[in-house]
Design an enzyme around this catalytic site. Sequence first.
Site, PDB file in Angstrom:
ATOM      1  N   ARG A 130       0.821  -1.212   0.000  1.00 34.30           N
ATOM      2  CA  ARG A 130       0.000   0.000   0.000  1.00 34.30           C
ATOM      3  C   ARG A 130       0.860   1.269   0.000  1.00 34.30           C
ATOM      4  NH1 ARG A 130      -5.499   1.889   0.767  1.00 34.30           N
ATOM      5  NH2 ARG A 130      -6.329  -0.203   0.648  1.00 34.30           N
ATOM      6  N   GLU A 139      -9.478   6.309   7.118  1.00 26.52           N
ATOM      7  CA  GLU A 139      -8.056   6.569   6.920  1.00 26.52           C
ATOM      8  C   GLU A 139      -7.741   7.832   6.127  1.00 26.52           C
ATOM      9  OE1 GLU A 139      -8.069   2.546   5.391  1.00 26.52           O
ATOM     10  OE2 GLU A 139      -6.127   2.216   6.324  1.00 26.52           O
TER      11      GLU A 139
END
Lengths: 782, 488
Positions: free
Chosen positions: A326, A729
């Site tokens: 990621r 997030e």
Amino acid sequence: MNKHASDLKPEKIVGGVATDQRHESAHKHVSGTAVYIDDIPEPAGTLHGCLGLSTVAHGRIRAMDLSAVRAAPGVVAVLTAADVPGENDISPTGRHDEPILTDELVQFFGQPVFCVIAETRDQARRATLKAEMTYEELSFTVDIGALDPLNDKLVTPPLTLKRGEAGEAIRQSPHRIKGRMRVGGQDHFYLEGHIAMAIPGEDGDVAVHSSTQHPSEVQHMVSHALGVPSHAVTVEVRRMGGGFGGKETQSNLFAALAAIAARKLGRAVKIRPDRDDDMKATGKRHDFLISYEAGFDDDGAVQGVDFTFAARCGYSSDLSGPVTDRALFHCDNTYFWPAVRAQSAPLYTNTVSNTAFRGFGGPQGMVGAERVIEEVAFALGKDPLEIRKRNFYSTTTRNVTPYHQTVEDNIIERLVSELEADAEYWRRRRTIQAFNANSRVVKRGLALTPVKFGISFTATHYNQAGALVHVYTDGSVHLNHGGTEMGQGLYLKVAQVVAEEFQIDLSNVKVTATSTGKVPNTSATAASSGSDLNGMAAQNAAQQIKARLVDFAAEKFSVPADQVVFLPNRVRVGNQEFTFADFVRQAYMARVQLSAAGFYKTPKIHWDRDKGQGRPFYYFAYGAACSEVSIDTLTGEYVVERVDVLHDAGRSLNRAIDLGQIEGGFVQGMGWLTTEELWWDERGRLRTHAPSTYKIPLASDRPKIFNVKLAEWPENAEPSIHRSKAVGEPPFPLAISVLHALSDAVASVADHRIFPDLDAPATPERVLMAVERLKRKAKSLA
Amino acid sequence: MPAIRQHLRFILNGEDVSLSDVAPDATLLDFLRIKRSLKGTKEGCAEGDCGACTVLVGRLGRDGLVYESVNACIRFVGSLDATHVVTVEHLRGANGALHPVQQAMVDCHGSQCGFCTPGFVMSLYALWMRHARPSLAAIEEALQGNLCRCTGYEAIIRAAQAIASYGEAGNDPLVVERAAITERLRVWRDGARIDCGGRLIVPASVDDLAAIFAENPKATLVAGSTDVGLWVTKYMRPIEPAVFIGALDEMKRVETHDGVLRIGAGVTYSDARKILGEKIPELGKLIARIGGEQVRNMGTLGGNIANGSPIGDMPPPLIALDARVLLRKGSERRELPLEDFFLAYGKQDRQPGEFVEAIHVPLPAPGTRLAVHKVTKRRDEDITATLGAFAFRLDTENRVAAIRIACGGMAGTPKRALGVEQALLGQRWCEDAVLAAMERYADDFTPLSDMRASAEYRMLAARNLLMRVYLESVSGKAPVTIARDVAA
């Protein structure tokens, strides 16, 4: 009550989607009646566990004398690796590299070696101190600074993303930069630490209350550890006192040990580590060393970028593979890199195995992208915002990511231009220049940074969810889904979705504790996906029931299906209206099933890791933040003067909740990049393992002026739950603007001619050292 | 010898509690959660830093009955005699209605995960009883000892500002019942020594303490328990017999005689802040950066000195002011300069059975300037990386006529910068002299590197603090320090 008012038919339900509702447990939070696992009344005879942790960073256990531990008051049992009846492993990705209790090889200081079970928690803690351990110490590596990302030991296979020929593009560019940046890790510091309570049942079954974001995984790990089928294990969690990723896999340890002890002893067992053990023995955000090289033209348009993201993963893989992946997925942030190569290096170290933490590597990737932009701006003597805008993704061209997904929903240009105007970026830029010119000690800095965050689990199979909805004959609704509540307001949002679907007031919908016995095979509540996935699954369940109700009514009242309409708290069938309760009671009498299991899987996504190509993300969430700071160039201390945020939550399900996520995410991100510092001593021992030494932001650290806005206009381009966007997030990396504002303030001491090269966390110490470095360099250049 | 009572008694919310079998190291938090099943008060850190365990303790003090926020995790039950302990469970009205503080938190979305929330509610409750409409600065200060990881605090601050619109403190049960509670507590203060099995002793008076300690020199003296509390919760060290001295009125006195401030060793930071803040404002400002509100309500000046920490914040300014420490053993007393009390790391000039009774602080003579600067990783509720305290006087020709500089975090003890002082004494107070004196820090100190700061940073910041003091003294328009000057 006004009698007439109550007879009026409401035009809207109370608590549907897109309304501001308070947290479903707010009244319980404030009065201390919200039940966390340590507050559940203990079954009679409950025992308590305490971990025995290793005291070397790397070594072999030569002798383990636990006789004094066993003899200590109240001790009932001491578990070691030999007591694990099934598999002694809790590796979440099946790599078999993470023992529950290590048997011989110790790989970090603080690794669980044994577990004391005693009548009271205090007795268990005291007994633990009596262990006599003898180790053969081995050489160890704590820091990744001296490691070779290409040749040193990795915990999991690395990834390379590649589009175009980055090396060639950099070589042919008129300007080049090359550098390396250190980005520190972060402890979650959930206020409620880890805890598990296991209660033995018949047939060797066990029920586990676990403070976990991933009940299904805890269920699997407990069943493997016990050597029993999954059906023998039920995991339940009503709420957590914060998770932030720290309870995605790290709960497994405590649940497995509690279950093993409960089975062995036939009594309930609770394990609640103290704060220090929690911080020593459980994983954190990965620290990174980001190496970068970029080529760009006279205008600051980047032509090619090459990144290496080396991460301190600790001794085992845990989630380091997907976390470092990621990071690569976000090494572009909002920028189009015409030619790019990015590789990860998930390095092995003798530290606790690092894990998920809000953003999951994404923020670290973005820090790399923003670092390149900042240094390009310095090299050309231009304002970083100008360079940012020059490199933004376009909409129809220049819109392909390093992983070959086309960005179809780009709104960053509009967000940034609105924020730039609202925050008066250019006026303040000039004011700050004037201020700095006349201020010897205090210097100000300003930065505006964008965010683009990819939404979906990159492990495609995780993007599914289930829900269970029961409608009772009094019209009240019992809702259950696979997501967990850790403060983010998920239970509330999903309940709003169900209330909206049935058109009943929110107070009629009760969300119950997440349990593997109600909704099976769930995914972690992570990757910001909670309301996207569970909201859709719950909506699906409600729609199934509604469809049955419509069929029933159409048949019973002989009307076409489209004449059965769910109005606020009532149902219209042809010319008649019934209250919702009356309506469902009639359906029950007609033997209509009033319960449904809903399901959802995210469409469109796919990812081929070997090729580095696909569409890992369903959509992107966007945002931008503008931060202004003051620094003291004598001590490096600083104050965040003002922050303006404009964030995209699509059509928000609940703006009040989303604002809380943005404010909280920002301050947490700010802590990561400023005062939160993990520090290991020469023995490889983490010394910042309590709030006395590990400093998360306080109320007096939050921005003095903090203007947070949700953009009014965006909606999700994809048909997500009511066109909302995930918000857990994405706000976190907005705080990168604080790091860049600090860097900007530091740069002013050398008239913005020398690149500050500021690492994170930018503690007062790092700020002062950067100031001193720039002053020295400026002097030598003069 | 005073009368002896073998139990302690206090009020818990609405109920009288009498305990005779109580361990000296029993914490209030465990008592609440385990013994009384009052689960609203949470454990977040067990070291007095996070505030999840915040409760109020009402005690009879100089100004009558005052309710102060404290950390139940490091507060010992043994210290609670004749107090009123109030937990979050006590706030809801008889009809179940939320208290104004609670309702404001709900309506302003002040909770997310909710675990820290009862602690915030209690801190805000204590603040609201003192100030119905507190300034932003007062709110931030009241919350220095409460950590929240979810909200970013903004919503909690909004709630704090809104409380007054939900209700007036005048109607609050604790205020309404003040006279009755005061009377009950006053009666309970019967002048007896409390002795629970010889393991837990609460002296009747300072003379009684002196006698007890001379007889049992190995006893642990516990005043505010902000340090001893951690010996128990973190290290599980035995502390018995424990002598609880935090409630001795005589140790809480502050008097001025002949230009000397006599501060009882039992004066808490919070009390000292009010009193010292008036007489020596720089000390008041420093105290606002020690611990959080809960720790300041518990911790004492005497404890900060007696524990001998090299990073205690009160010794450097007190040394700069040439304070003296009054020690007592039995009926004998001796006094010595505070700087001489600290012998080496972990070693003080204190005999077995001897205790710190008071501190004598000469009030700065007219013309004396005092500057105190504390440098930390996080502004508030953080332990010092380096601290500089400067007391100096310039003569009419702008020369340094007298100067005392003491530093914290720079050596094994709080320590004077004698070389730096020498370099400045008699010199003209100008930048060149200051720059030259800054070089002398390296002669005076060899700081260590640890998790709070590197040796290099400590040295650099300590030196630069002298420059800050100089620049402040000649300050023009531009600011010399950053400030969190939030709107009042």
